[in-house]
Design a protein around this motif. Structure first.
Motif, mmCIF file in Angstrom:
data_model
loop_
_atom_site.group_PDB
_atom_site.id
_atom_site.type_symbol
_atom_site.label_atom_id
_atom_site.label_comp_id
_atom_site.label_asym_id
_atom_site.label_seq_id
_atom_site.Cartn_x
_atom_site.Cartn_y
_atom_site.Cartn_z
ATOM 1 N N GLY A 58 -62.481 3.712 -77.608
ATOM 2 C CA GLY A 58 -62.027 4.931 -77.161
ATOM 3 C C GLY A 58 -61.533 4.645 -75.557
ATOM 4 N N MET A 59 -62.115 4.464 -74.447
ATOM 5 C CA MET A 59 -61.540 4.546 -73.624
ATOM 6 C C MET A 59 -60.972 3.555 -73.084
ATOM 7 N N PHE A 60 -60.856 2.238 -73.881
ATOM 8 C CA PHE A 60 -59.535 1.302 -73.288
ATOM 9 C C PHE A 60 -58.733 1.900 -74.135
ATOM 10 N N GLU A 61 -58.919 2.561 -75.638
ATOM 11 C CA GLU A 61 -57.656 3.065 -76.127
ATOM 12 C C GLU A 61 -56.827 3.836 -75.452
ATOM 13 N N VAL A 62 -57.372 4.743 -74.638
ATOM 14 C CA VAL A 62 -56.445 5.772 -74.064
ATOM 15 C C VAL A 62 -56.036 5.283 -72.187
ATOM 16 N N THR A 63 -56.831 4.632 -72.008
ATOM 17 C CA THR A 63 -56.612 3.304 -70.854
ATOM 18 C C THR A 63 -55.137 2.420 -71.136
ATOM 19 N N GLY A 64 -54.820 2.475 -71.997
ATOM 20 C CA GLY A 64 -53.740 1.463 -72.160
ATOM 21 C C GLY A 64 -54.268 -0.167 -72.383
ATOM 22 N N ASN A 65 -56.454 -0.670 -72.505
ATOM 23 C CA ASN A 65 -56.667 -1.367 -72.035
ATOM 24 C C ASN A 65 -57.178 -1.725 -70.358
ATOM 25 N N THR A 66 -56.790 -0.821 -69.747
ATOM 26 C CA THR A 66 -56.777 -0.677 -68.255
ATOM 27 C C THR A 66 -58.117 -0.464 -67.320
ATOM 28 N N LEU A 67 -58.736 -0.105 -67.831
ATOM 29 C CA LEU A 67 -60.147 0.312 -67.872
ATOM 30 C C LEU A 67 -61.204 -1.005 -67.143
ATOM 31 N N ARG A 68 -61.451 -0.892 -66.360
ATOM 32 C CA ARG A 68 -62.362 -1.692 -65.214
ATOM 33 C C ARG A 68 -62.873 -1.906 -64.286
ATOM 34 N N LEU A 69 -64.419 -2.949 -63.916
ATOM 35 C CA LEU A 69 -65.173 -2.242 -64.131
ATOM 36 C C LEU A 69 -64.224 -3.461 -62.524
ATOM 37 N N ALA A 70 -64.218 -2.511 -60.837
ATOM 38 C CA ALA A 70 -63.400 -2.809 -60.093
ATOM 39 C C ALA A 70 -64.684 -4.006 -59.300
ATOM 40 N N GLU A 71 -65.498 -2.907 -58.863
ATOM 41 C CA GLU A 71 -66.545 -3.358 -58.280
ATOM 42 C C GLU A 71 -68.477 -3.134 -58.400
ATOM 43 N N ILE A 72 -69.258 -4.031 -58.343
ATOM 44 C CA ILE A 72 -70.460 -3.906 -58.157
ATOM 45 C C ILE A 72 -71.258 -3.358 -56.638
ATOM 46 N N ARG A 73 -71.463 -2.759 -56.612
ATOM 47 C CA ARG A 73 -71.567 -1.908 -54.686
ATOM 48 C C ARG A 73 -73.381 -2.952 -54.716
ATOM 49 N N SER A 74 -74.174 -2.696 -55.798
ATOM 50 C CA SER A 74 -75.766 -2.928 -55.413
ATOM 51 C C SER A 74 -75.971 -2.528 -57.056
ATOM 52 N N ILE A 75 -77.374 -3.449 -56.390
ATOM 53 C CA ILE A 75 -78.503 -3.022 -57.770
ATOM 54 C C ILE A 75 -79.600 -3.216 -57.028
ATOM 55 N N THR A 76 -80.320 -2.572 -57.746
ATOM 56 C CA THR A 76 -82.068 -1.974 -56.759
ATOM 57 C C THR A 76 -82.134 -2.253 -58.291
ATOM 58 N N THR A 77 -83.275 -2.742 -58.021
ATOM 59 C CA THR A 77 -84.538 -2.811 -59.486
ATOM 60 C C THR A 77 -86.200 -1.445 -58.755
ATOM 61 N N ASN A 78 -87.033 -0.873 -59.545
ATOM 62 C CA ASN A 78 -88.012 -0.451 -59.797
ATOM 63 C C ASN A 78 -88.833 -0.887 -60.867
ATOM 64 N N GLY A 79 -89.393 -1.231 -61.222
ATOM 65 C CA GLY A 79 -90.659 -2.259 -62.459
ATOM 66 C C GLY A 79 -88.718 -2.637 -63.384
ATOM 67 N N ASN A 80 -88.915 -1.750 -64.832
ATOM 68 C CA ASN A 80 -87.959 -2.265 -65.271
ATOM 69 C C ASN A 80 -86.938 -1.295 -65.315
ATOM 70 N N SER A 81 -86.678 -0.570 -63.949
ATOM 71 C CA SER A 81 -85.873 0.481 -64.432
ATOM 72 C C SER A 81 -84.561 -0.285 -62.779
ATOM 73 N N VAL A 82 -83.176 -0.291 -63.805
ATOM 74 C CA VAL A 82 -82.082 -0.911 -62.715
ATOM 75 C C VAL A 82 -81.034 0.377 -62.349
ATOM 76 N N ALA A 83 -80.842 -0.098 -61.387
ATOM 77 C CA ALA A 83 -79.844 1.305 -60.546
ATOM 78 C C ALA A 83 -78.658 0.587 -60.145
ATOM 79 N N CYS A 84 -77.790 1.087 -60.359
ATOM 80 C CA CYS A 84 -75.930 -0.090 -60.298
ATOM 81 C C CYS A 84 -75.477 0.894 -59.180
ATOM 82 N N LEU A 85 -74.824 0.690 -58.020
ATOM 83 C CA LEU A 85 -73.430 1.273 -57.414
ATOM 84 C C LEU A 85 -72.541 0.664 -58.406
ATOM 85 N N ILE A 86 -71.654 1.424 -59.001
ATOM 86 C CA ILE A 86 -70.405 0.530 -58.859
ATOM 87 C C ILE A 86 -68.914 1.250 -59.362
ATOM 88 N N ARG A 87 -68.389 0.770 -59.284
ATOM 89 C CA ARG A 87 -66.787 0.795 -58.959
ATOM 90 C C ARG A 87 -65.812 0.876 -60.454
#
Length: 132
Positions: A58-87
């Motif tokens: 639905g997100m791709f449909e609304v945006t005419g397929n322009t939705l992009r994960l433009a940047e992965i700024r960081s990936i951090t972990t704590n056990g099996n939990s992973v936090a990612c700062l993305i744009r």
């Protein structure tokens, strides 16, 4: 455990950037719980992989397929939990633009993502962009 979790999430985010749905499906648990923030048409908890793919489609449909994960700024972990700062970026056919940082927190079990909780740096922008 942390290395495996980080590897799974890194593969997942790379597949998102490449539009590799086969890899995405392989890395998401069929019973994933996905918590999308805000008060818009895509907000709320998705309770399985089908609902997640419907949301993203639905997100791709609304945006005419322009939705992009433009940047992965960081990936951090704590056990099996992973936090990612993305744009994320997108442009609707009418010209309205989305440019927002999210912090995604993924839980990995058995080599698959079983839970995703998404945090937006600008929920008002997202709600306005996605609409009801």
């Amino acid at each position: 455990m942390e290395n495996q979790a980080k590897q799974v999430v890194t593969q997942f985010l790379t597949a998102v950037q490449q539009g590799d749905n086969q890899t995405l499906a392989a890395l998401l648990d069929t019973a994933i719980e996905w918590d999308q923030p805000g008060n818009n048409r895509f907000s709320g908890v998705k309770k399985n992989v089908t609902e997640v793919f419907q949301m993203v489609g639905g997100m791709f449909e609304v945006t005419g397929n322009t939705l992009r994960l433009a940047e992965i700024r960081s990936i951090t972990t704590n056990g099996n939990s992973v936090a990612c700062l993305i744009r994320w970026t997108a442009t609707k056919p009418g010209g309205q633009q989305l440019d927002v940082d999210n912090t995604d927190v993924y839980t990995v079990t058995g080599g698959r993502i079983v839970k995703a909780r998404i945090y937006s740096s600008d929920i008002a922008q997202e709600d306005n962009f996605w609409g009801k």
